[in-house]
Design a protein around this motif. Structure first.
Motif, PDB file in Angstrom:
ATOM      1  N   GLU A  99      -0.526   0.649   2.048  1.00 25.96           N
ATOM      2  CA  GLU A  99       0.686   0.459   1.245  1.00 25.96           C
ATOM      3  C   GLU A  99       0.477   0.654  -0.255  1.00 25.96           C
ATOM      4  O   GLU A  99       1.238   1.400  -0.888  1.00 25.96           O
ATOM      5  N   PRO A 100      -0.535   0.022  -0.878  1.00 29.53           N
ATOM      6  CA  PRO A 100      -0.681   0.247  -2.326  1.00 29.53           C
ATOM      7  C   PRO A 100      -1.009   1.694  -2.663  1.00 29.53           C
ATOM      8  O   PRO A 100      -0.638   2.182  -3.743  1.00 29.53           O
ATOM      9  N   LEU A 101      -1.673   2.384  -1.756  1.00 34.54           N
ATOM     10  CA  LEU A 101      -1.966   3.790  -2.004  1.00 34.54           C
ATOM     11  C   LEU A 101      -0.702   4.638  -1.931  1.00 34.54           C
ATOM     12  O   LEU A 101      -0.509   5.544  -2.741  1.00 34.54           O
ATOM     13  N   TYR A 102       0.161   4.351  -0.958  1.00 33.44           N
ATOM     14  CA  TYR A 102       1.441   5.066  -0.909  1.00 33.44           C
ATOM     15  C   TYR A 102       2.248   4.811  -2.185  1.00 33.44           C
ATOM     16  O   TYR A 102       2.856   5.730  -2.738  1.00 33.44           O
ATOM     17  N   ARG A 103       2.244   3.572  -2.654  1.00 33.79           N
ATOM     18  CA  ARG A 103       2.971   3.257  -3.893  1.00 33.79           C
ATOM     19  C   ARG A 103       2.376   4.007  -5.079  1.00 33.79           C
ATOM     20  O   ARG A 103       3.097   4.532  -5.922  1.00 33.79           O
ATOM     21  N   ARG A 104       1.064   4.056  -5.141  1.00 32.02           N
ATOM     22  CA  ARG A 104       0.393   4.784  -6.226  1.00 32.02           C
ATOM     23  C   ARG A 104       0.710   6.276  -6.143  1.00 32.02           C
ATOM     24  O   ARG A 104       0.998   6.920  -7.166  1.00 32.02           O
ATOM     25  N   ALA A 105       0.675   6.845  -4.944  1.00 33.37           N
ATOM     26  CA  ALA A 105       0.981   8.265  -4.782  1.00 33.37           C
ATOM     27  C   ALA A 105       2.402   8.568  -5.238  1.00 33.37           C
ATOM     28  O   ALA A 105       2.650   9.579  -5.908  1.00 33.37           O
ATOM     29  N   LEU A 106       3.334   7.692  -4.898  1.00 34.10           N
ATOM     30  CA  LEU A 106       4.717   7.878  -5.327  1.00 34.10           C
ATOM     31  C   LEU A 106       4.832   7.837  -6.848  1.00 34.10           C
ATOM     32  O   LEU A 106       5.511   8.675  -7.452  1.00 34.10           O
ATOM     33  N   GLU A 107       4.146   6.877  -7.473  1.00 32.37           N
ATOM     34  CA  GLU A 107       4.173   6.790  -8.942  1.00 32.37           C
ATOM     35  C   GLU A 107       3.609   8.050  -9.585  1.00 32.37           C
ATOM     36  O   GLU A 107       4.164   8.560 -10.553  1.00 32.37           O
ATOM     37  N   ILE A 108       2.505   8.544  -9.043  1.00 30.95           N
ATOM     38  CA  ILE A 108       1.890   9.763  -9.580  1.00 30.95           C
ATOM     39  C   ILE A 108       2.846  10.942  -9.413  1.00 30.95           C
ATOM     40  O   ILE A 108       3.063  11.717 -10.355  1.00 30.95           O
ATOM     41  N   ASP A 109       3.427  11.085  -8.232  1.00 31.60           N
ATOM     42  CA  ASP A 109       4.359  12.197  -7.988  1.00 31.60           C
ATOM     43  C   ASP A 109       5.554  12.130  -8.927  1.00 31.60           C
ATOM     44  O   ASP A 109       5.967  13.151  -9.479  1.00 31.60           O
TER      45      ASP A 109
END
Length: 119
Positions: A99-109
């Motif tokens: 979950e935190p990685l998906y959130r981080r990926a979304l922020e980066i995108d």
């Protein structure tokens, strides 16, 4: 050829070619070059597709580390590596890690590509 074999579903035929490509990139460009990171990522994705999640995970982490070091923490390709690791952890059942990685990926995108980009 490795990508073609992978696309044809010949995963066992593709794997040694992906491994050979990685060895060539490491020898020619070094272990921390962006192209080496892409090759590591390709092998990780193949292993994940084959169901070798334990073999893919250290490669996903290595690809992410290379992209963070070479491209920066907020580059779109770094975000793709973060997302790849999140998907792998989800497939392994490590939802709290994903979950935190998906959130981080979304922020980066969103930062790299804009909030309306379809990725």
């Amino acid at each position: 050829l490795a990508v073609l074999l992978q696309d044809k579903g010949d995963l066992d035929g593709a794997e040694p070619l992906f491994r050979r490509a990685l060895a060539i990139f490491e020898a020619a460009l070094g272990s921390s070059h962006a192209d080496t990171g892409a090759s590591v990522n390709n092998l990780a994705e193949l292993l994940e597709t084959k169901g070798d999640l334990d073999g893919a995970e250290p490669l996903c982490r290595r690809a992410l580390a290379i992209r963070e070091a070479v491209l920066g923490a907020n580059h779109a390709e770094t975000g793709a590596s973060v997302n790849n690791l999140a998907q792998l952890l989800q497939a392994k059942g490590a939802l709290d890690g994903a979950e935190p990685l998906y959130r981080r990926a979304l922020e980066i995108d969103e930062a790299a590509l804009g909030p309306d980009h379809p990725s």
